[in-house]
Design an enzyme around this catalytic site. Structure first.
Site, PDB file in Angstrom:
ATOM      1  CE  LYS A  70      17.020 -10.397  -4.175  1.00 11.13           C
ATOM      2  NZ  LYS A  70      17.741  -9.142  -4.348  1.00 11.13           N
TER       3      LYS A  70
HETATM    4  O1  G3P Z   1      20.313  -7.197  -1.501  1.00 12.68           O
HETATM    5  C1  G3P Z   1      19.464  -6.407  -0.707  1.00 12.68           C
HETATM    6  C2  G3P Z   1      19.880  -4.999  -0.732  1.00 12.68           C
HETATM    7  O2  G3P Z   1      19.874  -4.461  -2.026  1.00 12.68           O
HETATM    8  C3  G3P Z   1      19.140  -4.147   0.220  1.00 12.68           C
HETATM    9  O3  G3P Z   1      20.086  -3.311   0.726  1.00 12.68           O
HETATM   10  O4  G3P Z   1      21.001  -1.291   1.714  1.00 12.68           O
HETATM   11  O5  G3P Z   1      18.708  -1.253   0.671  1.00 12.68           O
HETATM   12  O6  G3P Z   1      19.089  -2.423   2.812  1.00 12.68           O
HETATM   13  P1  G3P Z   1      19.687  -1.996   1.516  1.00 12.68           P
END
Ligand code: G3P
Length: 227
Positions: free
Chosen positions: A88
Site C-alpha cells: 500500500k
Molecule cells: O481503508 C481505509 C480506512 O481504514 C480509513 O477509514 O474510517 O479511518 O476513514 P476511516
C-alpha cells in the site's frame, strides 16, 4: 467472465479476521498504520505476518516512508511476507514512481488516500493493481464520496484499465449497496459494518417467534436439541 463484489476486511484484528474467514466471507484484508496501532497487544510485524498466513486473498500492507527509495525498500521487504501481499503506497508523486518500479518487478500495489477520480486515474496509469478512494472521509467534509467511485469505475471501464476500485473508509451498510450498484470491484469493511450487514431485527424477532411456537406443538416434547 463472472464479476463478484469482493469483500475485504479493513482491520488488523486477528480475532475478527478468523471469525469472518470461518464464514467464508473474507476475500482479502487491508491494513494501515492506524489499524495496526489499535492492536496494542502485538508487534505489528508479527501481526502482519500472521494475517498474510491466515488469509489466502490479497493482503494490503502499508509503507511508512514518503520518499521513493524508502517506499521501494519497504515495499520490497513487505512483499516477502507472502505471495498475497499488496504493497500500500500513499497517493504522492514519489509514491507513483515507486508504484511503477514495483509494478515492473511484479509486486502489486494499492494506492491509498485517493480523494478524486483524477488521482485514481493516475495511480492506475502508473501500474497500481488497486486504488482506494476514501469515501467516508469525503462524506465527512460534505463531498459525496461515492461520486469518486462512480467516476473512477466509469473511467476504468472506458479504457479497460487493469486496476480494481477498492472502496475504502466505508462507514455503513448503505455504502456497500451503493458500491455494488456502481459495480466497484472491492469494498473493504470494518468488521462492525460486516456485522451490521448480516443482522436484521426482523430476523431475530422471526426466529424467537418460531422457537416459541415450536414449544406449543406436541413434537416439542419429543425433540431435543443437542449442542
Ligand atoms: O481503508 C481505509 C480506512 O481504514 C480509513 O477509514 O474510517 O479511518 O476513514 P476511516
Amino acid at each position: 467472465m463472472v464479476f463478484v463484489l469482493k469483500i475485504f476486511l479493513d482491520t488488523a484484528n486477528l480475532d475478527s479476521i478468523k471469525k469472518y474467514n470461518d464464514m467464508g466471507l473474507v476475500d482479502g484484508i487491508t491494513t494501515n498504520p492506524t489499524l495496526l496501532s489499535k492492536e496494542n497487544s502485538g508487534d505489528p510485524e508479527e501481526i502482519m505476518g500472521e494475517i498474510v498466513r491466515l488469509v489466502h486473498g490479497p493482503v494490503s500492507l502499508e509503507v511508512i516512508s514518503t520518499e521513493y527509495e524508502g517506499m521501494l525498500g519497504e515495499g520490497r521487504r513487505l512483499s516477502k511476507f507472502g505471495k498475497n501481499v499488496v504493497v500500500k503506497i500513499p497517493m504522492l508523486p514519489e509514491g507513483l514512481k515507486a508504484v511503477r518500479t514495483l509494478h515492473n518487478e511484479g509486486i502489486k500495489t494499492n494506492v491509498t488516500l485517493i480523494f478524486s477520480a483524477n488521482q485514481a486515474l493516475l495511480a492506475a496509469k502508473s501500474g497500481a493493481s488497486y486504488v482506494s478512494p476514501f469515501i467516508g472521509r469525503l462524506d465527512d467534509v460534505g463531498q459525496v464520496g461515492m461520486d469518486v467511485v462512480r467516476d473512477t469505475v466509469a473511467i476504468f471501464k472506458n479504457y479497460s484499465f487493469d486496476c480494481e476500485v477498492l472502496v475504502a473508509s466505508v462507514r455503513h451498510p448503505l455504502h456497500v449497496i451503493e458500491a455494488g450498484k456502481i459495480g466497484a470491484g472491492v469494498v473493504t469493511l470494518p468488521p462492525e459494518v460486516l456485522g451490521k450487514m448480516m443482522s436484521h431485527p426482523l430476523t431475530d424477532i422471526g426466529l424467537a417467534r418460531f422457537l416459541e411456537d415450536w414449544k406449543k406443538t406436541k413434537s416439542s416434547q419429543k425433540v431435543t436439541v443437542s449442542r
